[in-house]
Motif scaffolding. Structure first.
Motif, PDB file in Angstrom:
ATOM      1  N   ILE A 765       0.850  -1.178   0.000  1.00 29.05           N
ATOM      2  CA  ILE A 765       0.000   0.000   0.000  1.00 29.05           C
ATOM      3  C   ILE A 765       0.894   1.238   0.000  1.00 29.05           C
ATOM      4  CG2 ILE A 765      -1.856  -1.207   1.224  1.00 29.05           C
ATOM      5  CD1 ILE A 765      -1.013   0.144   3.777  1.00 29.05           C
ATOM      6  N   PRO A 766       0.368   2.419  -0.329  1.00 22.91           N
ATOM      7  CA  PRO A 766       1.229   3.618  -0.363  1.00 22.91           C
ATOM      8  C   PRO A 766       1.917   3.868   0.971  1.00 22.91           C
ATOM      9  CG  PRO A 766      -0.879   4.049  -1.420  1.00 22.91           C
ATOM     10  CD  PRO A 766      -0.998   2.700  -0.776  1.00 22.91           C
ATOM     11  N   GLU A 767       3.081   4.558   0.884  1.00 26.36           N
ATOM     12  CA  GLU A 767       3.858   4.821   2.087  1.00 26.36           C
ATOM     13  C   GLU A 767       3.080   5.703   3.065  1.00 26.36           C
ATOM     14  OE1 GLU A 767       4.873   7.920  -0.962  1.00 26.36           O
ATOM     15  OE2 GLU A 767       4.775   5.720  -0.899  1.00 26.36           O
ATOM     16  N   PHE A 768       3.442   5.579   4.324  1.00 24.36           N
ATOM     17  CA  PHE A 768       2.780   6.303   5.412  1.00 24.36           C
ATOM     18  C   PHE A 768       3.611   7.530   5.763  1.00 24.36           C
ATOM     19  CE2 PHE A 768       2.008   7.294   9.832  1.00 24.36           C
ATOM     20  CZ  PHE A 768       0.651   7.095  10.022  1.00 24.36           C
ATOM     21  N   PHE A 769       2.934   8.691   5.881  1.00 23.93           N
ATOM     22  CA  PHE A 769       3.637   9.935   6.231  1.00 23.93           C
ATOM     23  C   PHE A 769       2.716  10.781   7.104  1.00 23.93           C
ATOM     24  CE2 PHE A 769       4.778  14.384   5.522  1.00 23.93           C
ATOM     25  CZ  PHE A 769       6.125  14.360   5.841  1.00 23.93           C
ATOM     26  N   ARG A 770       3.244  11.244   8.248  1.00 23.54           N
ATOM     27  CA  ARG A 770       2.427  12.031   9.178  1.00 23.54           C
ATOM     28  C   ARG A 770       3.290  13.054   9.893  1.00 23.54           C
ATOM     29  NH1 ARG A 770       1.061   8.427  13.182  1.00 23.54           N
ATOM     30  NH2 ARG A 770       2.324   9.525  14.732  1.00 23.54           N
ATOM     31  N   VAL A 771       2.787  14.282  10.042  1.00 24.06           N
ATOM     32  CA  VAL A 771       3.443  15.347  10.788  1.00 24.06           C
ATOM     33  C   VAL A 771       2.574  15.703  11.990  1.00 24.06           C
ATOM     34  CG1 VAL A 771       4.225  17.742  10.749  1.00 24.06           C
ATOM     35  CG2 VAL A 771       4.594  16.275   8.751  1.00 24.06           C
ATOM     36  N   ASP A 772       3.188  15.770  13.175  1.00 22.85           N
ATOM     37  CA  ASP A 772       2.461  16.038  14.422  1.00 22.85           C
ATOM     38  C   ASP A 772       3.065  17.231  15.152  1.00 22.85           C
ATOM     39  OD1 ASP A 772       0.971  13.672  13.931  1.00 22.85           O
ATOM     40  OD2 ASP A 772       2.559  12.489  14.876  1.00 22.85           O
ATOM     41  N   LEU A 773       2.204  17.965  15.865  1.00 21.42           N
ATOM     42  CA  LEU A 773       2.623  19.124  16.653  1.00 21.42           C
ATOM     43  C   LEU A 773       1.929  19.096  17.999  1.00 21.42           C
ATOM     44  CD1 LEU A 773       2.041  21.837  13.869  1.00 21.42           C
ATOM     45  CD2 LEU A 773       4.230  20.759  14.429  1.00 21.42           C
ATOM     46  N   SER A 774       2.573  19.636  19.018  1.00 25.31           N
ATOM     47  CA  SER A 774       1.940  19.747  20.337  1.00 25.31           C
ATOM     48  C   SER A 774       2.625  20.831  21.149  1.00 25.31           C
ATOM     49  CB  SER A 774       1.982  18.411  21.095  1.00 25.31           C
ATOM     50  OG  SER A 774       3.317  18.025  21.366  1.00 25.31           O
ATOM     51  N   ALA A 775       1.877  21.408  22.085  1.00 25.97           N
ATOM     52  CA  ALA A 775       2.413  22.441  22.974  1.00 25.97           C
ATOM     53  C   ALA A 775       1.679  22.366  24.299  1.00 25.97           C
ATOM     54  CB  ALA A 775       2.268  23.826  22.363  1.00 25.97           C
ATOM     55  N   ILE A 776       2.427  22.521  25.391  1.00 22.66           N
ATOM     56  CA  ILE A 776       1.859  22.516  26.736  1.00 22.66           C
ATOM     57  C   ILE A 776       2.430  23.700  27.499  1.00 22.66           C
ATOM     58  CG2 ILE A 776       1.645  21.257  28.914  1.00 22.66           C
ATOM     59  CD1 ILE A 776       1.951  18.663  27.346  1.00 22.66           C
ATOM     60  N   LYS A 799      -2.601  14.344   5.578  1.00 23.91           N
ATOM     61  CA  LYS A 799      -2.204  13.341   4.592  1.00 23.91           C
ATOM     62  C   LYS A 799      -3.133  12.135   4.670  1.00 23.91           C
ATOM     63  CE  LYS A 799       0.971  11.184   1.899  1.00 23.91           C
ATOM     64  NZ  LYS A 799       0.425   9.836   1.848  1.00 23.91           N
ATOM     65  N   GLU A 800      -3.647  11.696   3.511  1.00 26.31           N
ATOM     66  CA  GLU A 800      -4.480  10.503   3.459  1.00 26.31           C
ATOM     67  C   GLU A 800      -3.591   9.270   3.460  1.00 26.31           C
ATOM     68  OE1 GLU A 800      -7.174  10.597   0.211  1.00 26.31           O
ATOM     69  OE2 GLU A 800      -8.215  12.394   0.902  1.00 26.31           O
ATOM     70  N   ASN A 801      -3.566   8.581   4.583  1.00 28.15           N
ATOM     71  CA  ASN A 801      -2.718   7.402   4.746  1.00 28.15           C
ATOM     72  C   ASN A 801      -3.583   6.147   4.753  1.00 28.15           C
ATOM     73  OD1 ASN A 801      -0.043   8.604   5.093  1.00 28.15           O
ATOM     74  ND2 ASN A 801      -0.883   9.453   6.992  1.00 28.15           N
ATOM     75  N   THR A 802      -3.389   5.301   3.784  1.00 28.82           N
ATOM     76  CA  THR A 802      -4.083   4.012   3.757  1.00 28.82           C
ATOM     77  C   THR A 802      -3.356   3.044   4.685  1.00 28.82           C
ATOM     78  OG1 THR A 802      -4.775   4.361   1.470  1.00 28.82           O
ATOM     79  CG2 THR A 802      -4.833   2.104   2.310  1.00 28.82           C
ATOM     80  N   ILE A 803      -4.113   2.406   5.560  1.00 26.63           N
ATOM     81  CA  ILE A 803      -3.494   1.469   6.498  1.00 26.63           C
ATOM     82  C   ILE A 803      -3.841   0.011   6.180  1.00 26.63           C
ATOM     83  CG2 ILE A 803      -3.316   3.127   8.381  1.00 26.63           C
ATOM     84  CD1 ILE A 803      -5.875   1.983   9.529  1.00 26.63           C
TER      85      ILE A 803
END
Length: 835
Positions: A765-776, A799-803
C-alpha cells in the motif's frame, strides 16, 4: 514619707542590686575543669575528654546538695556538652554536632515520611516534610538512613552538610541493580537502563510530538523498533511482531485489553501510571509470555503524607485523580476517566468515531437498512491501597476497571412499516492484584504477588433483514501467583522464584433463528521456576545478568527451558556495547475468523493453544548494540535476529490472500534499529531509523515464503522538543514504507466467484507519512495549585494514509477494492489542574 521619695529609694535599691548581681556573677563563674575536679573527688568518678575541649569554658558553681546526675545535666544544659557513662565510674565528655536535612525521592522529588535515621546515641524519624534532626558525638560517628524500597545511606557524620539542613535524595533500591546508562534517550524522562530496557518516567517526562497526555502506549511508539502498523494502541508491533505477542502488565497484572475507542487511545489512566518499561530482548527471567516484547506499567510506590490530586478535560474525555493519606502508614489512590460525548460533541470525537466505524457494519449497511443513533462511550477506574505496616513491610492492592460500549440502531425501510433493532458491542476488563514485599535485612528481600484478570468482548448483531440475532462472546479469565526472593551482595544479586498461571478462554457463538449455539471452553495451567543473577563491577562499566526459566504445562506434559542473557560493557569513556538474548513462549494468541466478526470493529478474539492446530508460540532472539554518547550527542545502533514459530495464519491479520485459510507457520526477522540524538540546554532533537526484513514461512500454503503483514522495511521518526519550567513544544514526522498486500491476478481476477489473487504480498500500500505538533503551557496559580494547558495537531498536513485494504466480488463479477484510512487532521485541547 512622700510617695515620690519611696519610689526614689526603690529605684536606687534596684540599681544597686543589679550592679551587685552582675559583679557577683562575674566573680562566681569558675572554670569547668575546677568543677569537674571537685566532682571527681566528691563522687569518686573519672572524666575523660580531649585536652583542648574544656579550655576557656566556665560555669556557675553547682548546688551543694545535688546528686551527680543532676549536676551533670546542669552542666549539659549550660554548656551543650554531653556526658556519657562508659564504665562503673568513668564518663566521657564530648561536644555534640547537630545533623539535619530533608529526605526526598530523587525521581518524584516527594518528601519521604517515616524514614529512620540512626546514629550511635539517637534515632529519629522524618516528619511529613521529610525533615530530621539528630545529635552525634563526633564527626567520625556512623549515620544510617533507611527507608523501605530505597537504597540505604551509610556514611560518617563529617560527610553531611553541617552548616545547613540540606536536601538529601534517596534512590529506589532497584536502581542499584538497573542503573541508568543513558539519560534522556529521546527526551527527558525516557532513560536507557543497564539491563537493556527502556524506562519512561512520567514524573520527569516533557512531551512528544502530537501528544498532550502522557498516553503510555502512544509514547512507547516513539522508540526505535516500536510502531503500530494501523496507528492504534491495540495493534503495537515490537520488532515486527503482532500485538497479541506483547506482554502488557499493569502493576504486575496481565492485561488482555489495551485500548479505549477500540484502539485509538490507551485504556490506562495516564494520571495514575507513573512509569513504563519497554523490553525488546533480554527479558527478566521472572516474566513469561510476550514472545515479541513486553510493556510493563507501574504506579507510584511511595505513600504520600499530603493530599495530592488533579482534574483534567480534553476533547475526548475528562479525568480525575486523588492521592489521599490514611494516617501515617497508608494512603489511597483513586483515578477515573470518562468520555464526554454524552455531554458535548467535539470535532475530535467525530474524527475518532469515523476512523473506528469506517468500512464496518456500523457505518455501512445494505441499501434497505439505515443505521442511526450511533452512540459510543468509554470509562476506566483505578484504585490503589498502599500500606506499610512497618519499616520492613510493604503491602499494595491494585484494582482496575475498563469499559467500552457501542450501540446503534438498524432500521429496515419497507413500504408497509419500519422495523428497528439495536446492535451493540462492549469490551471490558476488570482486574485486581495484591502484592506483599518484605525487606528482611540489608541483603535479603522477598516479594509475593497474586492477581486475577477478566476480559470480555461481546457483540449483539441484530439482522433486521433476516429477523435474526447473532451473539458473539470472547471471555478470558486468568489467575496468577508469583513468589520470589532476592539476595544481594555489594556487586552481585541472586534471585529465584516460582510462578503459577491458570488461564481460561471461552468463545461463544449464538444464533437465535435458526437456532445455533457453540461454546468452546479451554483451561490451561502452567508452573514455572526461575533463577537469575546479576553482577556489576565497582566501576559500573561492566554488568552481566544470566538467567533461566523452566516452564511446565501440565495439560500437554511439556517442559520448556528458556535461558535469558544480558551483557553490557563500557568501552572507554564514550562507547559501550550491549548483547542480549532470550528464549520465550506463550500460550495465548488472537485469531480472526471473519472480518465482520464483532460488527467488524474488534475482530480479534483470544484463543488458548491446543498444542496442535494452535501451537505454543516460541521465540528466540539475539541482538548486539553499540552506543556512543558525548556532549549531548547519542548514537545507538542495534542489530537483531528474531524468530517466532507456531503462529497461525488467522493471527496475522490477512485481509486479502489467505484471509480464510487456517494453517501454522513461523516468521523470521533480520533488523537494525538506529538512533541519533542531540541535546542542548532546553532542546532535544532525534532521528531514528529502523530497517527490517520480515518474512513468513508457511509450508502448507501455495506461497511458502513471502513478506509479513507487519513488515515495515524502512521506518523513519524525526522529532524535536523544547522544554523549560513553563513551556513544552514538540514537532515531529513519521515515515514508513507501506505494509505488504496482495492484489488480484491481472487478467484472471475472479475464479469460482472468488477473488483470485496474485503472489501473496507482492505489492505494498502507499507509504505512510504524518506530521504532528503539540504544545503545553504550565502555570502556577497559587500555593498548592497549578495548571497545564495543552493543544495538539495530529497529521497536521492532513495526509491521506491508507493502512489496509481488501477486495470483494462486485455485482458485475469484478473485484471491488475497499480501503481503511488512518486519522486525518485531528486537533485536541487539554486543561488540567493540579492541587
Amino acid at each position: 514619707m512622700q510617695k515620690s521619695s519611696w519610689s526614689y529609694i526603690i529605684f536606687i535599691i534596684c540599681i544597686f542590686w543589679s550592679i551587685k548581681i552582675q559583679a557577683q556573677t562575674s566573680e562566681e563563674k569558675i572554670p569547668l575543669k575546677v568543677v569537674l575536679n571537685n566532682l571527681s573527688d566528691q563522687h569518686k568518678v573519672q572524666f575523660n575528654y580531649q585536652s583542648d575541649l574544656l579550655s576557656e569554658i566556665t560555669v556557675f558553681p553547682l548546688p551543694k546538695k545535688s546528686t551527680l546526675n543532676e549536676n551533670l545535666k546542669h552542666i549539659e544544659s549550660e554548656t551543650s556538652l554531653r556526658f556519657t557513662k562508659i564504665g562503673a565510674s568513668i564518663y566521657t565528655i564530648t561536644k555534640p554536632f547537630i545533623i539535619c536535612g530533608y529526605l526526598q525521592d530523587v525521581i518524584s522529588l516527594h518528601p519521604l515520611y517515616g524514614a529512620t535515621i540512626r546514629g550511635e546515641i539517637q534515632t529519629k524519624i522524618t516528619d511529613d516534610k521529610g525533615f530530621f534532626e539528630i545529635f552525634v558525638n563526633s564527626l567520625d560517628e556512623a549515620i544510617e538512613i533507611r527507608f523501605l524500597g530505597f537504597k540505604t545511606i551509610k556514611k560518617q557524620a563529617r560527610f553531611f552538610t553541617l552548616e545547613e539542613c540540606a536536601t538529601i535524595s534517596m534512590y529506589e533500591e532497584k536502581q542499584q541493580i538497573d542503573a541508568v546508562v543513558v539519560e534522556g534517550y529521546l527526551v527527558r524522562g525516557i532513560d536507557k537502563k543497564s539491563n537493556g530496557t527502556t524506562e519512561i518516567n512520567f514524573s520527569k517526562f516533557t512531551s512528544l510530538p502530537g501528544l498532550i497526555e502522557t498516553d503510555v502506549l502512544q509514547t512507547v511508539q516513539a522508540l526505535p523498533g516500536v510502531l503500530s502498523i494501523d496507528e492504534t494502541v491495540s495493534n503495537i508491533n515490537i520488532r515486527g511482531g503482532s500485538h497479541d505477542q506483547n506482554l502488557i502488565l499493569w502493576d504486575d497484572i496481565k492485561m488482555y485489553q489495551s485500548g479505549h475507542f477500540f484502539g485509538l487511545i490507551s485504556s490506562f489512566n495516564p494520571q495514575i501510571t507513573k512509569t513504563a518499561t519497554v523490553i525488546t530482548n533480554g527479558t527478566d527471567a521472572s516474566y513469561s509470555d510476550g514472545v515479541s516484547g513486553s510493556i510493563q506499567m507501574n504506579t507510584d510506590k511511595q505513600i504520600q503524607s499530603n493530599f495530592e490530586g488533579s482534574l483534567g478535560v480534553n476533547f475526548i474525555s475528562t479525568d480525575v485523580f486523588a492521592d489521599v493519606p490514611l494516617g501515617e502508614k497508608s494512603s489511597l489512590q483513586i483515578a477515573g476517566r470518562r468520555s464526554i460525548h454524552d455531554f458535548v460533541n467535539t470535532p475530535t470525537y467525530n474524527v475518532y468515531f469515523d476512523r473506528v466505524a469506517q468500512q464496518t457494519e456500523i457505518a455501512n449497511n445494505v441499501e434497505s437498512v439505515v443505521n442511526s443513533n450511533q452512540n459510543f462511550n468509554f470509562y476506566d477506574t483505578s484504585l490503589r491501597w498502599l500500606y506499610n505496616p512497618s519499616e520492613k513491610d510493604r503491602i499494595r492492592f491494585n484494582f482496575i476497571l475498563i469499559n467500552n460500549n457501542l450501540t446503534f440502531d438498524e432500521t429496515l425501510m419497507t413500504n408497509l412499516d419500519l422495523d428497528t433493532k439495536t446492535s451493540s458491542l462492549s469490551q471490558n476488563s476488570i482486574a485486581a492484584g495484591l502484592s506483599y514485599e518484605r525487606q528482611w535485612n540489608d541483603h535479603f528481600s522477598t516479594h509475593f504477588n497474586v492477581y486475577n484478570t477478566d476480559y470480555k468482548l461481546q457483540a449483539i448483531n441484530a439482522n433486521v433483514l433476516q429477523q435474526q440475532q447473532f451473539l458473539q462472546e470472547n471471555v478470558v479469565s486468568e489467575t496468577g501467583i508469583k513468589f520470589k526472593g532476592l539476595y544481594k551482595w555489594d556487586n552481585l544479586f541472586l534471585e529465584a522464584g516460582y510462578q503459577f498461571i491458570e488461564s481460561e478462554v471461552v468463545n461463544t457463538n449464538d444464533i437465535d433463528v435458526p437456532r445455533f449455539l457453540r461454546r468452546d471452553s479451554e483451561v490451561l495451567r502452567e508452573h514455572a521456576f526461575f533463577v537469575q543473577s546479576q553482577y556489576e563491577n565497582n566501576n559500573r562499566d561492566f554488568s552481566v545478568r544470566p538467567g533461566i526459566r523452566l516452564n511446565y504445562i501440565d495439560k500437554f506434559n511439556v517442559l520448556l527451558a528458556e535461558p535469558r542473557l544480558s551483557i553490557r560493557k563500557k568501552l572507554g569513556q564514550h562507547f559501550q556495547i550491549e548483547a542480549l538474548g532470550e528464549l520465550k513462549h506463550q500460550n495465548t494468541s488472537q485469531i480472526v475468523n471473519f472480518q465482520n466478526d464483532f460488527l467488524g470493529v474488534e475482530k480479534r478474539r483470544w484463543q488458548l493453544t491446543d498444542n496442535y492446530s494452535i501451537p505454543i508460540l516460541k521465540s528466540k532472539q539475539a541482538s548486539l548494540s553499540l552506543q556512543f554518547s558525548n556532549k549531548g550527542w547519542l548514537v545507538d545502533a542495534t542489530g537483531y535476529n528474531k524468530e517466532v514459530v507456531g503462529i497461525t495464519s488467522q493471527s496475522q491479520s490477512f485481509t486479502t490472500k489467505y484471509e480464510f485459510t487456517k494453517t501454522t507457520g513461523n516468521y523470521n526477522i533480520l533488523g537494525l534499529d538506529f538512533l541519533i540524538r542531540k541535546q542542548f540546554k532546553n532542546l532535544s532533537s532525534w532521528l531514528s531509523y529502523s530497517y527490517m526484513i520480515n518474512e513468513y514461512t508457511f509450508n502448507n500454503l501455495e506461497d511458502i515464503q513471502f513478506p509479513s503483514n507487519f513488515d515495515a522495511t524502512h521506518s523513519f521518526n524525526f522529532g524535536t522538543t523544547y522544554s523549560n519550567n513553563r513551556l513544552n513544544i514538540s514537532a515531529g514526522l513519521n515515515y514508513r514504507t507501506g505494509k505488504p498486500t496482495s492484489i488480484p491476478l491481472q487478467g484472471n481476477e475472479i475464479l469460482n466467484q472468488q477473488v483470485n489473487f496474485d503472489v501473496a504480498n507482492n505489492t505494498r500500500i502507499p507509504e505512510f507519512f504524518r506530521v504532528d505538533l503539540s504544545a503545553i503551557y504550565k502555570l502556577k496559580l497559587s500555593k498548592g495549585l497549578r495548571t497545564e494547558i495543552g493543544a495538539s495537531v495530529w497529521n497536521a498536513l492532513n495526509k491521506e494514509n491508507t493502512i489496509n485494504n481488501y477486495y470483494r466480488v462486485g455485482a458485475d463479477n469484478r473485484p471491488i477494492k475497499f480501503s481503511r484510512e488512518s486519522l486525518g487532521l485531528t486537533t485536541n485541547f487539554m486543561v488540567r489542574f493540579y492541587f
